[in-house]
Scaffold this active site. Structure first.
Site, PDB file in Angstrom:
ATOM      1  N   LYS A  71      -8.774 -36.802  12.315  1.00 51.07           N
ATOM      2  CA  LYS A  71      -8.972 -36.148  11.005  1.00 51.07           C
ATOM      3  C   LYS A  71      -9.156 -37.213   9.859  1.00 51.07           C
ATOM      4  CE  LYS A  71      -6.923 -31.692  11.738  1.00 51.07           C
ATOM      5  NZ  LYS A  71      -5.866 -30.965  11.148  1.00 51.07           N
ATOM      6  N   ASP A 107      -7.570 -26.777   6.005  1.00 50.87           N
ATOM      7  CA  ASP A 107      -6.050 -26.590   6.337  1.00 50.87           C
ATOM      8  C   ASP A 107      -5.481 -25.674   5.117  1.00 50.87           C
ATOM      9  OD1 ASP A 107      -6.069 -27.172   8.983  1.00 50.87           O
ATOM     10  OD2 ASP A 107      -5.858 -29.409   8.558  1.00 50.87           O
TER      11      ASP A 107
END
Length: 286
Positions: A71, A107
């Site tokens: 990520k 997210d």
């Protein structure tokens, strides 16, 4: 699904990636809408990340998700980032925009949506205790501060790491009080009595582990608990909260909501409500 020369390819990169539920839920939504896309998992080791992203460019992949451990590491291989992705320092969604690969982070959006839909919690004005100071904590911090949380206390095993995170975000969000404490007694016991919402952003609970210094009996009956872990379905933290009659939710709603936002970024269309979640719940036998 019929694959042709016109089918657009989406995917997810990570290591490992065979456990990912994203192909199930994304393909379910694509099929429901009749869109000519296919979503594929790509297992990419850390040393192969650069080659993998270059391969995505060369093959014309129109978008992909990014999961652990890539990520943050993927960022140097992208052309630009959204504001939230830059602030969080992590990317979970990449879209091809012209010749560029643009990184997003969905997210935080997914977390907020799940808080509101699964717990009925609006963070505005809330006093929140955040467990952990890693990547998931960063996305939660951005989302909660943008939603006008009044006060957020970061509880982490390394107080220094928690304080560094708090100091960084205080510079960006003057409207929210942000502090850091150690993940132990008596500091956590003192804070937990004051909060409206407790959020676990760590991996504690995935293998049956629990927070030894966390006493949920100190929570107000009006408080809520959110555990980002969703496997197992009921972590020790969730079981404890249920036993005490507290409102609580695991991270499955966040997983679905972040995927829905990624779908919208790639396709320009909002996925049908409930399709992704029903597919995942069926796969989990819920």
């Amino acid at each position: 699904m019929i694959i042709s020369g016109k089918t657009k390819i989406l995917g997810i990169i990570g290591w490992p990636v065979d456990h990912s539920l994203s192909p199930l839920m994304q393909n379910a939504a694509l099929e429901e809408m009749g869109l000519d896309y296919a979503y594929v998992p790509f297992a990419v080791r850390e040393e192969g990340l650069g080659d993998a992203v270059r391969g995505m460019r060369a093959l014309g992949v129109v978008g992909f998700n990014v999961t652990i451990p890539h990520k943050s590491a993927v960022i140097p291989y992208l052309d630009r980032l959204s504001h939230d992705a830059a602030l969080i320092g992590a990317v979970n969604t990449v879209k091809r925009e012209g010749a560029d690969l643009v990184g997003y982070n969905t997210d935080g959006v997914g977390f907020l949506k799940s808080l509101r839909e699964d717990l009925g919690v609006d963070p505005a004005g809330a006093n929140i205790l955040l467990l952990g100071a890693g990547g998931a904590a960063r996305s939660a911090l951005v989302a909660l501060c943008q939603a006008d949380a009044a006060r957020i206390v970061i509880a982490n095993r390394s107080v220094e790491r928690g304080e560094a995170l708090a100091e960084e975000f205080r510079r960006h969000f003057a409207g929210t009080q942000i502090a850091a404490i150690g993940l132990g007694l008596p500091s956590v016991a003192d804070e937990i009595q004051k909060i409206d919402l407790l959020v676990n952003t760590t991996s504690v609970g995935m293998k049956g582990t629990s927070f030894e210094t966390l006493d949920l009996s100190l929570l107000s009956p009006q408080s809520s608990l959110y555990d980002m872990v969703y496997s197992p379905w009921e972590t020790p933290l969730i079981k404890d909260a249920l036993h005490r009659g507290l409102r609580c939710a695991n991270g499955i709603g966040m997983l679905v909501a972040q995927g829905e936002r990624a779908f919208e970024i790639w396709t320009g269309s909002v996925p049908p409500s409930g399709v992704m979640k029903r597919r995942i719940l069926a796969a989990l036998g819920r």
